[in-house]
Design an enzyme around this catalytic site. Structure first.
Site, PDB file in Angstrom:
ATOM      1  N   THR A  37       0.806  -1.224   0.000  1.00 10.66           N
ATOM      2  CA  THR A  37       0.000   0.000   0.000  1.00 10.66           C
ATOM      3  C   THR A  37       0.837   1.271   0.000  1.00 10.66           C
ATOM      4  O   THR A  37       0.306   2.356  -0.227  1.00 10.66           O
ATOM      5  CB  THR A  37      -0.944   0.021   1.214  1.00 10.66           C
ATOM      6  N   ASN A  39       5.889  -2.737  17.456  1.00  7.61           N
ATOM      7  CA  ASN A  39       6.725  -1.548  17.409  1.00  7.61           C
ATOM      8  C   ASN A  39       6.390  -0.688  18.626  1.00  7.61           C
ATOM      9  O   ASN A  39       5.553  -1.069  19.464  1.00  7.61           O
ATOM     10  CB  ASN A  39       6.555  -0.790  16.084  1.00  7.61           C
ATOM     11  N   ASP A  85       8.279  -7.168   8.674  1.00  9.43           N
ATOM     12  CA  ASP A  85       7.990  -8.544   8.245  1.00  9.43           C
ATOM     13  C   ASP A  85       9.273  -9.365   8.163  1.00  9.43           C
ATOM     14  O   ASP A  85       9.297 -10.541   8.529  1.00  9.43           O
ATOM     15  CB  ASP A  85       7.286  -8.528   6.890  1.00  9.43           C
TER      16      ASP A  85
END
Length: 382
Positions: A52, A154, A256
């Site tokens: 995105t 995070n 990731d």
């Protein structure tokens, strides 16, 4: 490069997004895990043309019942035997709950053999103070996170889960304490901390583990930290931090890649632990209370993960300018316009820059398998 995988045979269920082009979500996870010797079953929660960050995307998201259907299909064919599970982006609270049920079922199936199943959860919710999922996803994660063995939020996601605003080193430590105490989480790594973090090395009379020569130098580039902890038997944190340099570029998929590499390196660190040979048969791979923070398998794993990431990002940065230039030339020829006209089109340049910054994984397997560790874990408390 050593042809032998760094881990024993390991079956991993990877649940995350998928893109046709580029490297995020399961597109990264499957490649990294398979390259390191794991047998991976990929359950893709979305199917997008690209990530995105391009600001242009086509594709579809799986509904919760479709996630469950795929899992039921695996079960009916006896394809549901996994050593580890990695879960990342899941669209919507119902989808998160469906993935949580899968993880809980796998944990229940492994209950009679402690240490035989390990769930790594990346609770993807937002970053930099902004939630980019539906708001009901947050309570969905809060309700199931206690089933995970290792979580990888995070800094912002750690705030959402703990309810603690992280503004300095003390509040960060408090957030981790809350996560251990409230959810009984065995292992936590906060993956991107932008705050100045005080380590035991900065405390008088401490005797921390020796840092690498590079890490001991005054950094001439901006840095960030990861902060990790494995709880003790009474839910107290064992805190460590690793500081690393930040590249002057914007990448997608770094979280990731971090998560996929943590699956591998945690498995490796536990399998070949120098402090406890029985760790593989211990629930959640929890080290005895007398193991120091910097000697934890979690700390050793994080060191190798960051080493691989630093090398991959460095290789990616080396090629950004040339890749971007080649793309401008290609678009110029295709459209029959000058390269200056292409560069003047801000939307086109955003797309080309996004492509140039895609992580360079396929030709850098050595960075994944045998990185040089430059940045060492340091205890945060004397």
């Amino acid at each position: 490069m050593n042809p032998e995988p760094p881990v024993p045979e390991t079956g991993v269920l990877a649940v995350a997004s998928h893109v046709v082009s580029g490297h995020v979500g399961n597109k990264i996870a499957v490649f990294v895990l398979q390259s390191m010797g794991c047998d991976v079953a990929a359950l893709n929660t979305v199917q997008f043309s690209n990530h995105t960050g391009y600001r242009r995307v086509k594709g579809t998201k799986l509904a919760a019942h479709e996630i469950t259907d795929l899992w039921d299909g695996l079960k009916q064919s006896h394809l549901d035997n996994f050593d580890m599970m990695l879960s990342g982006y899941v669209p919507g609270a119902a989808g998160v709950e469906a993935v949580g049920r899968i993880a809980k079922e796998l944990k229940e199936n492994a209950a009679s053999k402690p240490g035989s199943f390990f769930w790594v959860l990346d609770p993807v919710m937002g970053d930099n103070g902004k939630i980019y999922v539906a708001e009901d996803v947050v309570p969905a994660y809060q309700s199931l996170v206690h089933h995970a063995d290792l979580i990888l939020p995070n800094q912002f996601e750690a705030e959402l889960l703990s309810g603690v605003e992280i503004t300095d080193s003390a509040s960060l430590e408090h957030a981790i304490e809350v996560l251990h105490e409230k959810y009984n989480l065995p292992h936590i790594v906060i993956t991107s901390v932008s705050l100045p973090i005080r380590s035991a090395a900065q405390t008088p009379f401490s005797t921390p583990r020796t840092s690498s020569p590079i890490q001991s130098q005054v950094p001439n580039t901006p840095t960030m930290s990861v902060v990790g902890s494995t709880r003790t038997s009474d839910r107290k944190p064992r805190l460590f931090t690793i500081q690393f340099p930040v590249f002057n570029a914007y990448f997608s998929g770094t979280g990731d890649m971090f998560a996929a590499l943590m699956v591998i390196r945690m498995r490796e660190a536990v399998t070949y632990s120098s402090t406890d040979s029985s760790l593989q048969q211990t629930a959640s791979w929890l080290s005895p209370d007398d193991v120091a923070p910097t000697d934890l398998p979690l700390a050793r794993a994080a060191e190798k993960v960051l080493a691989s990431m630093h090398e991959v990002l460095a290789r990616t940065c080396e090629n950004i300018a040339s890749d971007l230039s080649a793309s401008v030339t290609r678009i110029s020829a295709r459209k029959g316009v000058s390269e200056d006209e292409v560069r003047a089109d801000s939307e086109t340049m955003h797309l080309l820059k996004s492509h140039a910054a895609e992580l360079k994984l396929a030709r850098n397997l050595g960075c994944l398998r045998e990185p040089t560790v430059q940045y060492r874990a340091e205890s945060m408390r004397p």
